[in-house]
Write a protein that holds these residues in place. Sequence first.
Motif, PDB file in Angstrom:
ATOM      1  N   GLY A  73      -4.997  77.995 -20.534  1.00 64.41           N
ATOM      2  CA  GLY A  73      -4.683  76.959 -19.544  1.00 64.41           C
ATOM      3  C   GLY A  73      -4.859  77.454 -18.118  1.00 64.41           C
ATOM      4  N   GLN A  74      -4.642  76.560 -17.170  1.00 67.59           N
ATOM      5  CA  GLN A  74      -4.744  76.912 -15.759  1.00 67.59           C
ATOM      6  C   GLN A  74      -3.589  77.843 -15.398  1.00 67.59           C
ATOM      7  N   TRP A  88       4.167  87.381 -17.486  1.00 67.83           N
ATOM      8  CA  TRP A  88       4.319  86.064 -18.106  1.00 67.83           C
ATOM      9  C   TRP A  88       3.590  85.056 -17.239  1.00 67.83           C
ATOM     10  N   VAL A  89       2.696  84.281 -17.858  1.00 65.95           N
ATOM     11  CA  VAL A  89       1.847  83.341 -17.124  1.00 65.95           C
ATOM     12  C   VAL A  89       2.106  81.924 -17.628  1.00 65.95           C
ATOM     13  N   SER A  90       2.331  81.003 -16.682  1.00 62.95           N
ATOM     14  CA  SER A  90       2.529  79.609 -17.068  1.00 62.95           C
ATOM     15  C   SER A  90       1.404  78.748 -16.518  1.00 62.95           C
ATOM     16  N   PRO A  91       0.896  77.842 -17.348  1.00 61.51           N
ATOM     17  CA  PRO A  91      -0.117  76.892 -16.897  1.00 61.51           C
ATOM     18  C   PRO A  91       0.546  75.550 -16.592  1.00 61.51           C
ATOM     19  N   SER A  92       0.352  75.004 -15.415  1.00 62.64           N
ATOM     20  CA  SER A  92       1.051  73.765 -15.061  1.00 62.64           C
ATOM     21  C   SER A  92       0.670  72.597 -15.966  1.00 62.64           C
ATOM     22  N   ASN A  93      -0.488  72.656 -16.564  1.00 67.94           N
ATOM     23  CA  ASN A  93      -0.940  71.530 -17.379  1.00 67.94           C
ATOM     24  C   ASN A  93      -0.656  71.732 -18.860  1.00 67.94           C
ATOM     25  N   GLY A  94       0.122  72.741 -19.199  1.00 69.33           N
ATOM     26  CA  GLY A  94       0.379  73.023 -20.606  1.00 69.33           C
ATOM     27  C   GLY A  94       1.855  73.026 -20.926  1.00 69.33           C
ATOM     28  N   VAL A 111       4.245  80.972 -26.004  1.00 72.98           N
ATOM     29  CA  VAL A 111       5.566  80.484 -26.392  1.00 72.98           C
ATOM     30  C   VAL A 111       5.703  79.048 -25.889  1.00 72.98           C
ATOM     31  N   LYS A 112       5.983  78.126 -26.805  1.00 73.11           N
ATOM     32  CA  LYS A 112       6.117  76.712 -26.437  1.00 73.11           C
ATOM     33  C   LYS A 112       7.457  76.505 -25.741  1.00 73.11           C
ATOM     34  N   VAL A 113       7.396  75.925 -24.512  1.00 73.09           N
ATOM     35  CA  VAL A 113       8.619  75.716 -23.731  1.00 73.09           C
ATOM     36  C   VAL A 113       8.845  74.260 -23.342  1.00 73.09           C
ATOM     37  N   GLY A 114       7.818  73.445 -23.321  1.00 72.08           N
ATOM     38  CA  GLY A 114       7.977  72.049 -22.926  1.00 72.08           C
ATOM     39  C   GLY A 114       6.899  71.631 -21.948  1.00 72.08           C
ATOM     40  N   ARG A 115       6.826  70.343 -21.702  1.00 68.13           N
ATOM     41  CA  ARG A 115       5.753  69.770 -20.883  1.00 68.13           C
ATOM     42  C   ARG A 115       5.734  70.305 -19.454  1.00 68.13           C
ATOM     43  N   SER A 116       4.542  70.571 -18.993  1.00 69.83           N
ATOM     44  CA  SER A 116       4.296  71.003 -17.609  1.00 69.83           C
ATOM     45  C   SER A 116       5.064  72.259 -17.233  1.00 69.83           C
ATOM     46  N   ALA A 117       4.897  73.309 -18.050  1.00 73.41           N
ATOM     47  CA  ALA A 117       5.464  74.617 -17.696  1.00 73.41           C
ATOM     48  C   ALA A 117       4.799  75.065 -16.400  1.00 73.41           C
ATOM     49  N   VAL A 131      11.722  79.411 -17.287  1.00 74.07           N
ATOM     50  CA  VAL A 131      10.503  78.650 -17.050  1.00 74.07           C
ATOM     51  C   VAL A 131      10.855  77.235 -16.595  1.00 74.07           C
ATOM     52  N   THR A 132      10.260  76.804 -15.470  1.00 69.62           N
ATOM     53  CA  THR A 132      10.437  75.420 -15.045  1.00 69.62           C
ATOM     54  C   THR A 132       9.475  74.544 -15.840  1.00 69.62           C
ATOM     55  N   THR A 133       9.993  73.426 -16.324  1.00 73.14           N
ATOM     56  CA  THR A 133       9.155  72.439 -17.010  1.00 73.14           C
ATOM     57  C   THR A 133       9.255  71.154 -16.196  1.00 73.14           C
ATOM     58  N   ALA A 134       8.255  70.942 -15.368  1.00 72.68           N
ATOM     59  CA  ALA A 134       8.296  69.886 -14.360  1.00 72.68           C
ATOM     60  C   ALA A 134       8.510  68.490 -14.945  1.00 72.68           C
ATOM     61  N   ASP A 135       7.748  68.128 -15.946  1.00 69.98           N
ATOM     62  CA  ASP A 135       7.866  66.780 -16.503  1.00 69.98           C
ATOM     63  C   ASP A 135       9.174  66.553 -17.247  1.00 69.98           C
TER      64      ASP A 135
END
Length: 170
Positions: A73-74, A88-94, A111-117, A131-135
């Motif tokens: 992801g991005q 640890w890398v988070s993609p905003s669209n994943g 690791v699955k954390v929720g929409r828009s990590a 991890v922030t999950t925006a959505d």
Amino acid sequence: RTLYVANIHDNTVSPVDLTTGRAGAAIPVGPSPFNVVAAPDGKTVYVSNSGGSTVTPIDTATNDTDPTLLVTGQAYGLGLSPDGRTLWVSPSNGDTITPVNTVTGAPGTPVKVGRSAFDVSLDWNGTTAYVTTADANTLVPVDTATNTTGSPLTTGAYPLAVALTPVPVK
């Protein structure tokens, strides 16, 4: 003392010497650099490239880039373990975050954390990534030893960034 600044529109990072107050030569990185995090030993900074699935390490002694790290992801948010060995890398669209071994460059299992990590920060001993999950309007704790998630914490609307104090506050 050098501060590294991501320049999203020209795909570079500017090293700024805080003693002189001057920027050095721009360092080419991947597409749309977004976030920068420094290793605890100060020898490397990592740059997330939001226009692609990459993270660019920069050697702070030379400002040369090291081999690019590939992620899913991005690449947006970055959180580095206190020992500097896991990024640890988070993609905003994943909906996942990915641990990356900074020594080998190998990505681990997402690791699955929720929409828009979007962003990630580690606690002072590196045992939990937040991890922030925006959505979802949540902050999700992840046990970094087992790569399992805990109960999400409700936040305000559309959380994008997170930071922890570097040591416990007394």
